[in-house]
Design an enzyme around this catalytic site. Structure first.
Site, mmCIF file in Angstrom:
data_model
loop_
_atom_site.group_PDB
_atom_site.id
_atom_site.type_symbol
_atom_site.label_atom_id
_atom_site.label_comp_id
_atom_site.label_asym_id
_atom_site.label_seq_id
_atom_site.Cartn_x
_atom_site.Cartn_y
_atom_site.Cartn_z
ATOM 1 N N ASP A 72 1.558 8.639 -22.100
ATOM 2 C CA ASP A 72 3.273 8.180 -21.942
ATOM 3 C C ASP A 72 3.071 6.362 -21.594
ATOM 4 O O ASP A 72 2.116 5.601 -21.410
ATOM 5 C CB ASP A 72 4.133 8.518 -20.618
ATOM 6 C CG ASP A 72 3.599 8.949 -19.506
ATOM 7 O OD1 ASP A 72 2.387 7.742 -19.602
ATOM 8 O OD2 ASP A 72 3.759 9.810 -19.158
ATOM 9 N N ASP A 141 9.631 17.170 -9.432
ATOM 10 C CA ASP A 141 10.718 18.803 -10.415
ATOM 11 C C ASP A 141 10.300 19.458 -11.470
ATOM 12 O O ASP A 141 10.504 20.091 -11.922
ATOM 13 C CB ASP A 141 12.308 17.740 -10.984
ATOM 14 C CG ASP A 141 11.381 16.628 -12.341
ATOM 15 O OD1 ASP A 141 10.366 16.270 -12.415
ATOM 16 O OD2 ASP A 141 12.071 15.922 -12.526
ATOM 17 N N HIS A 143 8.151 18.088 -14.001
ATOM 18 C CA HIS A 143 7.559 17.273 -15.095
ATOM 19 C C HIS A 143 6.408 16.788 -15.598
ATOM 20 O O HIS A 143 5.808 16.493 -14.409
ATOM 21 C CB HIS A 143 8.506 16.167 -15.634
ATOM 22 C CG HIS A 143 8.191 14.965 -14.500
ATOM 23 N ND1 HIS A 143 8.925 14.430 -13.902
ATOM 24 C CD2 HIS A 143 7.679 14.051 -15.021
ATOM 25 C CE1 HIS A 143 8.953 13.181 -13.024
ATOM 26 N NE2 HIS A 143 7.874 13.187 -14.133
ATOM 27 N N GLU A 148 10.396 15.496 -19.038
ATOM 28 C CA GLU A 148 12.189 16.165 -17.396
ATOM 29 C C GLU A 148 11.748 17.741 -18.226
ATOM 30 O O GLU A 148 11.940 18.690 -19.166
ATOM 31 C CB GLU A 148 12.951 15.280 -17.852
ATOM 32 C CG GLU A 148 13.058 13.481 -18.193
ATOM 33 C CD GLU A 148 12.311 13.174 -16.777
ATOM 34 O OE1 GLU A 148 11.383 13.368 -16.267
ATOM 35 O OE2 GLU A 148 12.882 12.481 -16.778
#
Length: 277
Positions: A72, A141, A143, A148
């Site tokens: 990314d 979380d 991801h 996400e």
């Protein structure tokens, strides 16, 4: 699916680095047959990269015939910005090894046409023959890359708006000033990583313990995108003791009982010294 449990972050990072080294060496890459490696950024892979640099400097490992694709990059952050993932990769890894810069692929978050940039990235991966080993980390979380919670589990490389939790978590890299944290990024998709021949995900720290639980003990759920890799035929989760705090005792006991098998994947440590030309 394998779960490799090491005592702490440093040992988990070293195991991951040894595994990458052994996979590259046993592949025996050449100018006609490159090894293709997917790579993450962030705090988790930092020690792993340091180990890989050590192996290169000792003459045990070469990246001459390795192609890399990073997961990314932020949108709108200048490439030279110290917190861009271009800067992270060059400062912490690429400039210390013998990789050809043309073979190190990182998404351009400043491209005029961001969607076209993502399409080209997918094509470049396909033209390289796909990813042999995709290495990743996760957020608390669950991801992976910037996929996400709620991301499609068959998603491809695309533009992604970042969740508030991610922006807050990344604020520590921007002087804790939320206004300076990018709100969008380019990211490979879950489906992009799933297409890899092998996936290794490094998860360390008590703050990621619930995410590890969701990754391996709960069902596949698009709200915890890392859970998709339960269904990959060759996934290795590498973690430290702190990351196992939410796992069932019997799960930890089972996988620790397999460490004598898992350690054969990295020991003996291989070397390229006799193969370099």
């Amino acid at each position: 699916m394998r779960l490799v449990i090491l005592e702490d972050y440093d040992l988990a990072s070293e195991w991951a680095a040894k595994y990458i080294r052994n996979r590259i060496i046993t592949f025996r890459p050449t100018a006609q047959r490159y090894f293709t490696l997917g790579l993450p950024t962030g705090s988790t892979p930092y020690a792993c990269y340091k180990k890989l640099i050590e192996y290169h400097k000792s003459g045990d490992l070469s990246f001459k015939y390795v192609k890399t694709f990073n997961m990314d990059e932020y949108v709108g952050l200048p490439r030279a910005h110290p917190e861009s993932y271009h800067s992270y990769m060059w400062n912490n890894f690429f400039k210390h090894v013998d990789i050809d810069p043309a073979n190190a692929h990182i998404l351009d978050g400043n491209a005029q046409d961001l969607e076209a940039e993502c399409a080209v990235f997918e094509k470049d991966i396909a033209d390289a023959g796909g990813i042999d080993l995709f290495v990743g980390g996760i957020g608390p979380d669950g991801h992976i890359a910037f996929n996400e919670p709620g991301s499609s589990l068959v998603s491809r490389t695309r533009v992604k708006t970042l969740a508030k939790d991610t922006i807050v978590a990344n604020a520590r890299f921007f002087g804790h000033d939320l206004s300076k944290v990018p709100t969008m990024a380019l990211t490979v998709g879950v489906g992009t990583v799933m297409d890899s021949r092998e996936v290794m995900i490094v998860i360390t720290g008590a703050h990621k313990a619930f995410a590890l639980y969701k990754a391996i003990e709960d069902g596949v759920n698009h709200m915890w995108t890392v859970s998709a890799f339960q269904q990959h035929p060759r996934t290795i989760f590498v973690c430290d003791e702190d990351a196992t705090l939410e796992l069932r005792v019997k799960t930890v006991k089972y996988f620790k009982g397999l460490m004598h098998v898992h350690n054969k994947l990295v020991d003996p440590v291989l070397t390229m010294k006799n193969d370099l030309s």
